[in-house]
Design a protein around this motif. Sequence first.
Motif: not given
Length: 113
Positions: A12, A15-16, A19, A41, A101
């Motif tokens: 993933i 940036r996601k 959040i 999410k 990530s």
Amino acid sequence: MEAKAVAKYIRIAPRKVRIVLDLVRGKPINEALAILKYTPKAASSVIYKVIASAAANAEHNLELNRDNLYVAEAFADQGPTLKRVHPRSRGQAFRINKKTSHVTVVVREKKEG
């Protein structure tokens, strides 16, 4: 005392993931896990596992009380990017970058008094 857990090479984009990490940073462990359980999410399930692992590390390795733990630090760093090619018209090729990530969570015990 603090305990740490790391999940590497998560597919993933960081940036996601950030959040969702912003939702739980600074919260008690039980509250953070409850928030993540109902967050729609993709990153929430990964972060749930990392926080649960950090709490388990604190309990078993450092013999800390789970009720006094909170999420002290939570961050996502960029991992290696997988580069893929998507064929387009007239023999062209467009590149697709699939980002990964490294998620790190540090839990600490609350200071009493």
